[in-house]
Design a protein around this motif. Structure first.
Motif, PDB file in Angstrom:
ATOM      1  N   LYS A 264       0.737  -1.096  -0.050  1.00 25.85           N
ATOM      2  CA  LYS A 264      -0.112   0.110   0.077  1.00 25.85           C
ATOM      3  C   LYS A 264       1.016   1.041  -0.082  1.00 25.85           C
ATOM      4  O   LYS A 264       1.808   1.241   0.790  1.00 25.85           O
ATOM      5  CB  LYS A 264      -0.754  -0.076   1.331  1.00 25.85           C
ATOM      6  N   ALA A 265       0.835   2.133  -0.911  1.00 29.37           N
ATOM      7  CA  ALA A 265       1.605   3.155  -1.099  1.00 29.37           C
ATOM      8  C   ALA A 265       0.944   4.107  -0.251  1.00 29.37           C
ATOM      9  O   ALA A 265      -0.123   4.818  -0.486  1.00 29.37           O
ATOM     10  CB  ALA A 265       1.603   3.650  -2.276  1.00 29.37           C
ATOM     11  N   GLY A 266       1.844   4.889   0.615  1.00 27.68           N
ATOM     12  CA  GLY A 266       1.398   5.953   1.520  1.00 27.68           C
ATOM     13  C   GLY A 266       1.253   7.322   0.526  1.00 27.68           C
ATOM     14  O   GLY A 266       1.483   7.231  -0.476  1.00 27.68           O
ATOM     15  N   ALA A 267       0.549   8.469   1.197  1.00 26.94           N
ATOM     16  CA  ALA A 267       0.531   9.469   0.431  1.00 26.94           C
ATOM     17  C   ALA A 267       1.244  10.651   0.859  1.00 26.94           C
ATOM     18  O   ALA A 267       0.840  11.911   0.682  1.00 26.94           O
ATOM     19  CB  ALA A 267      -0.973   9.788   0.146  1.00 26.94           C
ATOM     20  N   SER A 281      -4.747   5.304   7.972  1.00 27.79           N
ATOM     21  CA  SER A 281      -4.494   5.478   6.401  1.00 27.79           C
ATOM     22  C   SER A 281      -4.606   4.274   5.516  1.00 27.79           C
ATOM     23  O   SER A 281      -5.329   4.349   4.573  1.00 27.79           O
ATOM     24  CB  SER A 281      -2.970   5.892   6.482  1.00 27.79           C
ATOM     25  N   LEU A 282      -4.241   2.911   6.259  1.00 30.92           N
ATOM     26  CA  LEU A 282      -4.373   1.954   5.358  1.00 30.92           C
ATOM     27  C   LEU A 282      -6.048   1.582   5.057  1.00 30.92           C
ATOM     28  O   LEU A 282      -6.596   1.041   4.037  1.00 30.92           O
ATOM     29  CB  LEU A 282      -4.300   0.732   6.193  1.00 30.92           C
ATOM     30  N   GLU A 283      -6.830   2.355   6.048  1.00 29.00           N
ATOM     31  CA  GLU A 283      -8.328   2.039   5.690  1.00 29.00           C
ATOM     32  C   GLU A 283      -8.848   3.191   4.970  1.00 29.00           C
ATOM     33  O   GLU A 283     -10.151   3.315   4.756  1.00 29.00           O
ATOM     34  CB  GLU A 283      -8.994   2.140   7.283  1.00 29.00           C
ATOM     35  N   GLY A 284      -7.967   4.034   4.476  1.00 29.43           N
ATOM     36  CA  GLY A 284      -8.244   5.124   3.410  1.00 29.43           C
ATOM     37  C   GLY A 284      -9.113   6.154   4.142  1.00 29.43           C
ATOM     38  O   GLY A 284      -9.633   7.091   3.469  1.00 29.43           O
ATOM     39  N   SER A 285      -8.649   6.632   5.345  1.00 31.94           N
ATOM     40  CA  SER A 285      -8.895   7.887   5.998  1.00 31.94           C
ATOM     41  C   SER A 285      -7.733   8.678   6.247  1.00 31.94           C
ATOM     42  O   SER A 285      -6.566   8.356   5.861  1.00 31.94           O
ATOM     43  CB  SER A 285      -9.585   7.371   7.350  1.00 31.94           C
ATOM     44  N   ARG A 286      -7.991   9.830   6.848  1.00 32.22           N
ATOM     45  CA  ARG A 286      -7.008  10.752   7.006  1.00 32.22           C
ATOM     46  C   ARG A 286      -6.193   9.913   8.389  1.00 32.22           C
ATOM     47  O   ARG A 286      -6.703   9.487   9.327  1.00 32.22           O
ATOM     48  CB  ARG A 286      -7.524  12.010   7.941  1.00 32.22           C
ATOM     49  N   GLY A 287      -4.943  10.070   8.357  1.00 26.37           N
ATOM     50  CA  GLY A 287      -4.023   9.358   9.089  1.00 26.37           C
ATOM     51  C   GLY A 287      -3.983   9.915  10.588  1.00 26.37           C
ATOM     52  O   GLY A 287      -2.889  10.613  10.941  1.00 26.37           O
ATOM     53  N   TRP A 302      -9.028  -2.869  10.292  1.00 24.61           N
ATOM     54  CA  TRP A 302     -10.337  -3.337  10.222  1.00 24.61           C
ATOM     55  C   TRP A 302     -10.887  -4.007  11.776  1.00 24.61           C
ATOM     56  O   TRP A 302     -11.678  -4.896  11.665  1.00 24.61           O
ATOM     57  CB  TRP A 302     -10.581  -4.554   9.182  1.00 24.61           C
TER      58      TRP A 302
END
Lengths: 585, 169
Positions: A264-267, A281-287, A302
């Motif tokens: 999973k590429a960080g942003a 962040s892995l779950e697609g939210s703000r870290g 999860w």
């Protein structure tokens, strides 16, 4: 047949290794030379890049350094004739050989030696034998015991015992568990994780699969910084090859153990190095960090039991299984076992990656291996542990590398970034630099961190501009204590460290800025002034020509003068003057 | 955000494939945003709204996530994206001076683009090439061991190249 290896980690490529590789490739083909050319990763001698290693059939090594594209014909001539004369001037010096000879490589083993793009090369060097041993002969509990015997602790900064985390995740109820690798190497000045992934990705995969077996996870995820495109590319390739060879996926090596693997590429967010922020962040939210407990081992990705370790931690695992936990524990000190990798940069002569057993001193790393300062100025201090760490002064240079002993100085072991500074580095400026970083990277969840880092930065800004007031030091200390007490995660709790350690060890510099409006290091732009010493100036006009803002005037062969109203303090004049006539105050 | 985005007529079909693949995968918002930026060069407001709709995520959350991470941009970038490393090693070796040099040469600060659309400056955290510090990356090329003069030379060369390209077009 000779084997030619061109080091192509990110640093090597930036220094021009790809061009060297292409030139050699062309010449070897054109001249039909009896040599095989291959890619390798980073050997860690970054200051000598690009590096070309030539192995003879008997395994003896000729290492060429600072190689440029133009040297390729000479290297080809050597490959043809075996006469070293054509490449003699490129050969690594005896002194530089010591840089590696004095190291003990466990996490970095294979880096700069094996081909990171070929799984067969890794396997030919004993790769995946530890995984096989684990899957075929050990129970998960035995694996955890071995790691416990080794005394391996988290290499990302906190130094928490790895076996404890693994065991907690193993004991947590539930079928679905995750093993996550934190490769969001955000500490400015640390790059060992990048080097491991770029240079020996299978070592990471093997360590993670062993961890997954130990905790009972069926899925591995590597969270990598997006700023590391080459690491992502090589890891993707490694995962593909391992999958093709039945090392990742269903029924691994025919043992019945199954585990999938993905990247999973960080942003780009420093706070995602904190494990619960990383999960968000892995779950697609703000870290943004979660409240602990529950710890990830109970409720992580999860909300399932998850275990997160750093790249370097996993990179030690295969070695420990192969050589036994006791062999690992035999290295180091009673409190800190094994080795640690440091990225040594800044003003040091030999910058690169250094892996040494715990218990060596900072002096061993900076002076014995790193060769001391490359400038003619004296060593002033070293920043350890990035924005969460602290500045350690010259007087504590004999401190042993050990979690507790480094912690006692106010700094931390951290991820292993070691930025060396000489007398030209302003320590108030250094604290300001880190607070600028943490103020920007604070996720904003906790008020003390969000507002506190901003206030610290404003005060430091003021001091660097010569607008400091009596009482500022005490105010800084007060805010630091508040932030430490009021922040939820490691980022906030450690953000004051650079300020507190610079005040503790370099208080006189703060006082000079505040009381005398003077920057002793001569770095704070608002507190310095350039002038020309009329006795030394020969009137050559070079400085005037190089001044970007026409602030220097005068007549040829007579002393020139700098107009302070126009001067932007870029220092060009000082750099170009051949007579040392430009002075900085 | 919308002030800098004059183009709310992006070709949304370019995202179809990405959304078909990821829309239903939980936790894939960041990946979708990365793909979208790869396609459009930045994240136009209408694209963000489209992603929110297709993934069934509130628009506020999509904007919240996009603005949280430094990788995401909301305005087009210049032909040359200068990523100036502000890591510790680069700081110690003079990256502030380089930022100043770029400002004096091009008149742009962090996050800004030159009027001719040639250069965008972005300060970034460590690029991981600490031994070559101070470092900057322009598009895919890394330049190391920089001095103000070297930076001026590189910028002049790129400006020259861009001019030549324009002439030949």
């Amino acid at each position: 047949m000779k084997t030619v290896k061109v080091g192509q980690g990110s640093c090597g490529i930036s220094a021009g290794a790809s061009a060297v590789f292409s030139a050699l490739q062309k010449l070897i083909a054109e001249q039909n030379l009896d040599a095989s050319l291959s890619v390798t990763g980073c050997i860690g001698m970054c200051y000598l890049e690009p590096i070309v290693d030539i192995y003879d059939e008997d395994g003896s090594l000729l290492r060429l350094v600072h190689v440029s594209e133009g040297d390729a014909p000479n290297i080809a001539a050597y490959l043809q004739t075996g006469d070293k004369a054509s490449v003699e001037k490129l050969e690594v010096s005896e002194d530089d050989k010591q840089f590696l000879a004095k190291q003990t490589r466990i996490a970095l083993r294979g880096c700069g030696v094996i081909n990171p793009e070929e799984i067969d090369d890794y396997r030919a060097n004993g790769g995946y034998a530890s995984l096989k041993k684990v899957l075929e002969t050990m129970t998960p509990e035995q694996v955890i015991d071995e790691i416990k015997t080794a005394g391996l602790a988290g290499r990302g900064g906190a130094g928490f015992p790895t076996w404890f985390k693994w065991n907690a995740a193993r004991q947590s109820p539930g079928e679905e568990k995750y093993l996550i690798c934190n490769a969001d190497e955000g500490d400015p000045g640390a790059f060992m994780d990048r080097a491991v992934i770029e240079s020996n990705p299978h070592n990471l995969i093997e360590g993670m699969l062993i961890g997954a077996y130990a905790i009972g996870a069926k899925e591995c995820v590597v969270y990598v910084r997006a700023e590391y495109p080459l690491a992502i590319l090589r890891l993707e390739r490694a995962i593909k090859q391992a999958t093709e060879q039945g090392i990742i996926g269903e029924n691994i090596m025919g043992t019945g153990f199954s585990c999938s693997f993905r990247i999973k590429a960080g942003a780009g967010a420093f706070v995602c190095g904190e494990e619960t922020a990383l999960i968000e962040s892995l779950e697609g939210s703000r870290g943004m960090p979660r409240l602990k407990p529950p710890f990830p081992a109970q409720s992580g990705y999860w909300h399932k039991p998850s275990n997160i370790n750093n790249v370097e931690t996993f990179a030690n695992v295969a070695w420990i299984i192969e050589n036994g936990g006791e062999a690992f524990a035999a290295l180091g000190t009673p409190d800190s076992k094994g080795t640690k990798v440091f990225a040594i940069t800044g003003k040091v002569r030999r910058g690169g990656l250094v892996e040494i057993p715990m218990g060596k001193t900072l002096r061993d790393v900076i002076f014995d291996i790193g060769g001391g300062m490359r400038t003619d100025k004296a060593f002033k201090g070293v920043q350890l542990g990035g924005p969460s760490g602290g500045c350690i002064p010259e007087s504590l240079i004999d401190t042993e590398i050990d979690y507790k002993k480094l912690g006692a100085t106010g700094a931390i072991m951290g991820s292993g970034g070691m930025v060396t500074m000489d007398e030209s580095t302003c320590m108030v400026g250094m604290a300001r630099f880190f607070l600028d970083f943490t103020a920007k990277e604070s996720c904003g969840k906790c008020t003390h961190c969000r507002v506190g880092t901003k206030r610290l930065l404003e005060i430091l800004d003021r001091i660097c501009k010569g607008e400091g007031k009596p009482g500022d030091i005490e105010l800084l200390e007060d805010i630091c204590a508040e932030i430490k007490a009021g922040a939820l995660c490691g980022l906030g709790q450690t953000a004051p460290n650079p300020v507190l350690t610079t005040i503790r060890y370099f208080r006189d510099e703060y006082e000079a800025h505040i009381n005398e409006k003077r920057c002793p290091a001569g770095e704070c732009i608002d507190l310095i002034q350039y002038s020309i010493n009329a006795d030394k100036c020969k009137g050559c006009s070079l400085c005037s020509k190089k001044c970007p803002v026409q602030a220097i005037s005068g007549e040829i062969k007579k002393p020139f003068v700098i107009d302070p109203a126009k001067c932007i303090k870029c220092g060009n004049c000082m750099d170009v003057c051949r007579f040392g006539a430009v002075e900085k105050r | 955000m919308s002030e800098t985005c004059s183009c709310c007529n992006s070709d949304l079909t370019l995202l179809d494939e990405t959304l078909a693949h990821y829309a239903a995968v939980p936790g894939s918002l960041i990946t979708v945003l990365q793909k979208a930026q790869g396609i459009y060069g930045y994240l136009p407001a209408d694209v963000l709204r489209h992603i929110a709709e297709q993934m069934n995520i509130p628009v506020a959350k999509v904007f919240g996530v996009a603005t949280f991470y430094t990788q995401f941009r909301f305005a087009p970038v210049g032909k040359y994206l200068i990523m100036l490393c502000q890591g510790t090693a680069c700081h110690v070796n003079g990256s502030l001076l380089l930022e100043k040099t770029i400002f004096e040469t091009l008149g742009i600060k962090d996050g800004e683009t030159t009027a001719d659309g040639l250069f965008t400056l972005k300060n970034v955290a460590c690029l991981g090439c600490c031994s070559l510090s101070p470092v900057m990356m322009i598009n895919d090329e890394t330049y190391g061991s920089l001095t103000p003069q070297k930076v001026r030379d590189i910028l002049a060369r790129l400006t020259e190249e861009a001019k030549k390209e324009e002439m030949s077009e």
